[in-house]
Motif scaffolding. Structure first.
Motif, PDB file in Angstrom:
ATOM      1  N   PRO A 243       0.897  -1.259  -0.043  1.00  9.77           N
ATOM      2  CA  PRO A 243       0.032   0.070  -0.053  1.00  9.77           C
ATOM      3  C   PRO A 243       0.941   1.327  -0.212  1.00  9.77           C
ATOM      4  CG  PRO A 243      -0.753  -1.537   1.669  1.00  9.77           C
ATOM      5  CD  PRO A 243       0.490  -2.081   1.249  1.00  9.77           C
ATOM      6  N   ALA A 244       0.324   2.229  -0.720  1.00  8.24           N
ATOM      7  CA  ALA A 244       1.033   3.462  -0.840  1.00  8.24           C
ATOM      8  C   ALA A 244       1.378   4.083   0.648  1.00  8.24           C
ATOM      9  CB  ALA A 244       0.465   4.438  -1.540  1.00  8.24           C
ATOM     10  N   ASP A 245       0.525   3.984   1.676  1.00  7.43           N
ATOM     11  CA  ASP A 245       0.689   4.455   3.135  1.00  7.43           C
ATOM     12  C   ASP A 245       1.383   3.490   3.790  1.00  7.43           C
ATOM     13  OD1 ASP A 245      -1.329   2.723   3.138  1.00  7.43           O
ATOM     14  OD2 ASP A 245      -2.599   3.929   4.384  1.00  7.43           O
ATOM     15  N   ALA A 246       1.805   2.465   3.391  1.00  7.07           N
ATOM     16  CA  ALA A 246       2.524   1.551   4.148  1.00  7.07           C
ATOM     17  C   ALA A 246       3.482   0.877   3.461  1.00  7.07           C
ATOM     18  CB  ALA A 246       1.735   0.813   4.904  1.00  7.07           C
ATOM     19  N   PRO A 247       4.561   1.391   2.749  1.00  7.29           N
ATOM     20  CA  PRO A 247       5.370   0.694   1.433  1.00  7.29           C
ATOM     21  C   PRO A 247       6.618   0.115   2.167  1.00  7.29           C
ATOM     22  CG  PRO A 247       5.869   2.942   1.578  1.00  7.29           C
ATOM     23  CD  PRO A 247       4.682   2.801   2.783  1.00  7.29           C
ATOM     24  N   TRP A 248       6.986   0.150   3.177  1.00  7.54           N
ATOM     25  CA  TRP A 248       8.300  -0.300   3.639  1.00  7.54           C
ATOM     26  C   TRP A 248       8.283  -1.611   4.208  1.00  7.54           C
ATOM     27  CZ3 TRP A 248       6.916   4.830   5.454  1.00  7.54           C
ATOM     28  CH2 TRP A 248       7.339   6.047   4.813  1.00  7.54           C
ATOM     29  N   ARG A 249       9.661  -2.295   4.113  1.00  4.21           N
ATOM     30  CA  ARG A 249      10.020  -3.315   4.689  1.00  4.21           C
ATOM     31  C   ARG A 249      11.309  -3.265   5.097  1.00  4.21           C
ATOM     32  NH1 ARG A 249       5.506  -3.717   4.809  1.00  4.21           N
ATOM     33  NH2 ARG A 249       3.941  -5.541   4.134  1.00  4.21           N
ATOM     34  N   LEU A 250      11.812  -3.880   6.223  1.00  2.00           N
ATOM     35  CA  LEU A 250      13.126  -3.662   6.953  1.00  2.00           C
ATOM     36  C   LEU A 250      14.110  -4.680   6.166  1.00  2.00           C
ATOM     37  CD1 LEU A 250      14.794  -2.185   8.973  1.00  2.00           C
ATOM     38  CD2 LEU A 250      14.201  -4.239  10.546  1.00  2.00           C
ATOM     39  N   TYR A 251      15.187  -4.131   5.752  1.00  2.00           N
ATOM     40  CA  TYR A 251      16.182  -4.917   4.861  1.00  2.00           C
ATOM     41  C   TYR A 251      17.724  -4.546   5.533  1.00  2.00           C
ATOM     42  CZ  TYR A 251      13.356  -6.610   0.915  1.00  2.00           C
ATOM     43  OH  TYR A 251      12.532  -7.270   0.370  1.00  2.00           O
ATOM     44  N   VAL A 252      18.618  -5.150   5.015  1.00  4.60           N
ATOM     45  CA  VAL A 252      19.845  -5.188   5.384  1.00  4.60           C
ATOM     46  C   VAL A 252      20.762  -5.171   4.305  1.00  4.60           C
ATOM     47  CG1 VAL A 252      22.084  -5.816   6.907  1.00  4.60           C
ATOM     48  CG2 VAL A 252      19.607  -6.091   7.758  1.00  4.60           C
ATOM     49  N   LEU A 253      21.624  -4.294   3.810  1.00  2.00           N
ATOM     50  CA  LEU A 253      22.534  -4.212   2.790  1.00  2.00           C
ATOM     51  C   LEU A 253      23.870  -4.499   3.213  1.00  2.00           C
ATOM     52  CD1 LEU A 253      22.876  -3.427  -0.135  1.00  2.00           C
ATOM     53  CD2 LEU A 253      23.480  -1.044   0.558  1.00  2.00           C
ATOM     54  N   ASP A 254      24.638  -5.556   2.623  1.00  2.00           N
ATOM     55  CA  ASP A 254      26.178  -5.648   2.937  1.00  2.00           C
ATOM     56  C   ASP A 254      26.866  -4.523   1.847  1.00  2.00           C
ATOM     57  OD1 ASP A 254      28.795  -6.713   2.099  1.00  2.00           O
ATOM     58  OD2 ASP A 254      27.830  -8.362   3.351  1.00  2.00           O
ATOM     59  N   LEU A 255      27.653  -3.660   2.389  1.00  2.00           N
ATOM     60  CA  LEU A 255      28.252  -2.845   1.791  1.00  2.00           C
ATOM     61  C   LEU A 255      29.473  -3.254   0.748  1.00  2.00           C
ATOM     62  CD1 LEU A 255      28.595   0.038   4.686  1.00  2.00           C
ATOM     63  CD2 LEU A 255      26.862   0.059   2.720  1.00  2.00           C
ATOM     64  N   ALA A 256      30.080  -4.393   1.145  1.00  2.00           N
ATOM     65  CA  ALA A 256      31.083  -5.054   0.325  1.00  2.00           C
ATOM     66  C   ALA A 256      30.486  -5.482  -0.883  1.00  2.00           C
ATOM     67  CB  ALA A 256      31.689  -5.973   0.841  1.00  2.00           C
ATOM     68  N   THR A 257      29.429  -6.164  -0.956  1.00  2.00           N
ATOM     69  CA  THR A 257      28.780  -6.898  -2.150  1.00  2.00           C
ATOM     70  C   THR A 257      27.335  -6.187  -2.626  1.00  2.00           C
ATOM     71  OG1 THR A 257      27.492  -8.319  -0.726  1.00  2.00           O
ATOM     72  CG2 THR A 257      29.761  -8.962  -1.176  1.00  2.00           C
ATOM     73  N   MET A 258      26.989  -5.275  -1.927  1.00  2.00           N
ATOM     74  CA  MET A 258      25.728  -4.481  -2.133  1.00  2.00           C
ATOM     75  C   MET A 258      24.762  -5.546  -2.243  1.00  2.00           C
ATOM     76  SD  MET A 258      26.053  -1.329  -2.249  1.00  2.00           S
ATOM     77  CE  MET A 258      27.485  -0.399  -1.817  1.00  2.00           C
ATOM     78  N   THR A 259      24.636  -6.828  -1.572  1.00  2.00           N
ATOM     79  CA  THR A 259      23.714  -7.908  -1.618  1.00  2.00           C
ATOM     80  C   THR A 259      22.676  -7.394  -0.558  1.00  2.00           C
ATOM     81  OG1 THR A 259      25.207  -9.525  -2.247  1.00  2.00           O
ATOM     82  CG2 THR A 259      23.287 -10.235  -1.002  1.00  2.00           C
ATOM     83  N   GLU A 260      21.240  -7.457  -0.727  1.00  2.00           N
ATOM     84  CA  GLU A 260      20.140  -7.074   0.028  1.00  2.00           C
ATOM     85  C   GLU A 260      19.712  -8.599   0.580  1.00  2.00           C
ATOM     86  OE1 GLU A 260      18.186  -3.080  -1.844  1.00  2.00           O
ATOM     87  OE2 GLU A 260      17.484  -5.121  -2.548  1.00  2.00           O
ATOM     88  N   THR A 261      19.407  -8.268   1.866  1.00  2.00           N
ATOM     89  CA  THR A 261      18.709  -9.462   2.760  1.00  2.00           C
ATOM     90  C   THR A 261      17.456  -8.853   3.516  1.00  2.00           C
ATOM     91  OG1 THR A 261      20.779 -10.334   3.145  1.00  2.00           O
ATOM     92  CG2 THR A 261      18.882 -11.072   4.532  1.00  2.00           C
ATOM     93  N   ALA A 262      16.281  -9.428   3.277  1.00  2.00           N
ATOM     94  CA  ALA A 262      14.923  -8.864   3.827  1.00  2.00           C
ATOM     95  C   ALA A 262      15.330  -9.734   5.413  1.00  2.00           C
ATOM     96  CB  ALA A 262      13.736  -9.616   2.977  1.00  2.00           C
ATOM     97  N   THR A 263      14.798  -8.982   6.245  1.00  2.00           N
ATOM     98  CA  THR A 263      14.675  -9.460   7.505  1.00  2.00           C
ATOM     99  C   THR A 263      13.055 -10.066   7.898  1.00  2.00           C
ATOM    100  OG1 THR A 263      13.437  -7.477   8.505  1.00  2.00           O
ATOM    101  CG2 THR A 263      15.930  -7.327   8.420  1.00  2.00           C
ATOM    102  N   ALA A 264      13.034 -10.741   8.821  1.00  2.00           N
ATOM    103  CA  ALA A 264      11.871 -11.510   9.003  1.00  2.00           C
ATOM    104  C   ALA A 264      10.697 -10.595   9.427  1.00  2.00           C
ATOM    105  CB  ALA A 264      12.099 -12.615  10.063  1.00  2.00           C
ATOM    106  N   GLU A 265      10.881  -9.344   9.677  1.00  2.00           N
ATOM    107  CA  GLU A 265       9.615  -8.486  10.101  1.00  2.00           C
ATOM    108  C   GLU A 265       9.053  -8.106   8.835  1.00  2.00           C
ATOM    109  OE1 GLU A 265       7.265  -7.073  11.405  1.00  2.00           O
ATOM    110  OE2 GLU A 265       8.554  -6.576  13.183  1.00  2.00           O
TER     111      GLU A 265
END
Length: 341
Positions: free
Chosen positions: A266-288
């Protein structure tokens, strides 16, 4: 006789109106007192000394207390390993707060009959005011560098939500050693896709510090958000990765937790919590799996703490940073956390 009767009637009316007014005031005061008492099952909060120094008794968790009562909005402290234990309230009220190495940053509202104004207050290790700076709008983010030498804050100059596009921010950084103030990070030179970039719609928010020179933040322009690495000495902002908001650097400096806009939400709830590895620029979605509108805090190299809406306004939750496990509650009626020790 008629005049005397009129006077008597007038006096009776005045007495009655006075009684009604007094009753209304007492009723309102009673309702306020009832409201300000801790709700059943709410956290226990008492006044006491609060320090930003590491305590011999163990690691501390500080935050803005949201529980109803005389200490609502005050910075409180609890033992980090017993976050639901009794809280000690400092008497210092903040809308946003962070602390590190004996320095605190407190974003406050100043109320008046005409309008509310805001300020950023730098606090010493006993939460005493060292210096304050006018803030141009509604407080939203704050951070102190690991050394305690730098403090940053973001306010909404217009608008009051990151969900839409109709907002403007102002982000400042101050060096508490000499009070050198970088009032607006939008004045820094921007490098995007390897080239200098200029635009009238640039907004910067959500600073997180690596050291006393390097920081990370969000840059928004042309409907896109980017993770930028800032250099205070060179006064530059270099874009590293797209679709990053409210970054938070891990203690070891290798990863950034952040809000990511996920297509289809939804436009008013668009975000999920992620973590980015700065060396590889790999994204990981958290379980939240819920919408996160906060700048998460690392409680160690492996876990994140963040606020979600709750019965008192906000509660703190935690989740592993590597995508494993599940989200767990930390404590109720709390926002804007900081760990000491």
């Amino acid at each position: 006789m008629r005049n005397r009767t009129r006077v008597i009637i007038l006096l009776v009316a005045v007495v009655l109106l006075g009684a009604v007014g007094t009753g209304a005031v007492l009723y309102a005061a009673d309702r306020t007192a009832r409201r300000d008492q801790a709700q059943p099952g709410g956290p226990s909060v008492v006044s006491g000394p609060v320090s930003l120094q590491v305590q011999s008794g163990g690691r501390q968790l500080l935050f803005r207390n949201m529980a109803w009562g005389p200490h609502r909005d005050e910075i409180t402290t609890v033992a980090a390993d017993h976050p639901d234990g009794p809280r000690t309230a400092s008497g210092v009220q903040c809308l946003r707060f962070h602390a590190a190495a004996g320095t605190g940053i407190c974003l406050q509202a100043q109320h008046s009959a005409l309008e509310d104004t805001y300020r950023a207050v730098v606090l010493d290790d006993h939460l005493r005011e060292l210096r304050s700076f006018p803030a141009a709008g509604i407080p939203t983010r704050s951070r102190v560098s690991p050394s305690g030498h730098l403090a940053a804050w973001t306010v909404f100059v217009s608008g009051d939500s990151y969900a839409g596009s109709d907002f403007s921010t102002r982000t400042s950084i101050v060096d508490v050693r000499d009070w050198n103030l970088r009032e607006n990070l939008e004045d820094f030179a921007v490098v995007l896709d390897g080239r200098p970039y200029q635009a009238h719609d640039i907004n910067i928010w959500g600073v997180t510090f690596a050291d006393d020179t390097t920081f990370y933040a969000t840059l928004a322009s042309a409907g896109q958000t980017h993770l930028v690495r800032g250099d205070l000495t060179a006064r530059t902002l270099t874009a590293l990765h797209d679709n990053v908001e409210c970054p938070s650097l891990s203690p070891d400096g290798t990863r950034v937790a952040y809000k990511k806009r996920v297509p289809g939400l939804p436009a008013d709830a668009p975000w999920r919590l992620y973590v980015l590895d700065l060396a590889t620029m790999t994204e990981t979605a958290t379980a939240e799996q819920r919408n996160i509108d906060d700048q998460a805090l690392w409680s160690g190299d492996g876990t994140l703490v963040y606020a979600l809406p709750g019965d008192y306004g906000a509660d703190l939750w935690t989740v592993p940073a590597d995508g494993s496990g599940r989200a767990e509650p930390v404590t109720k009626a709390a926002v804007a956390p900081a760990y000491l020790g």
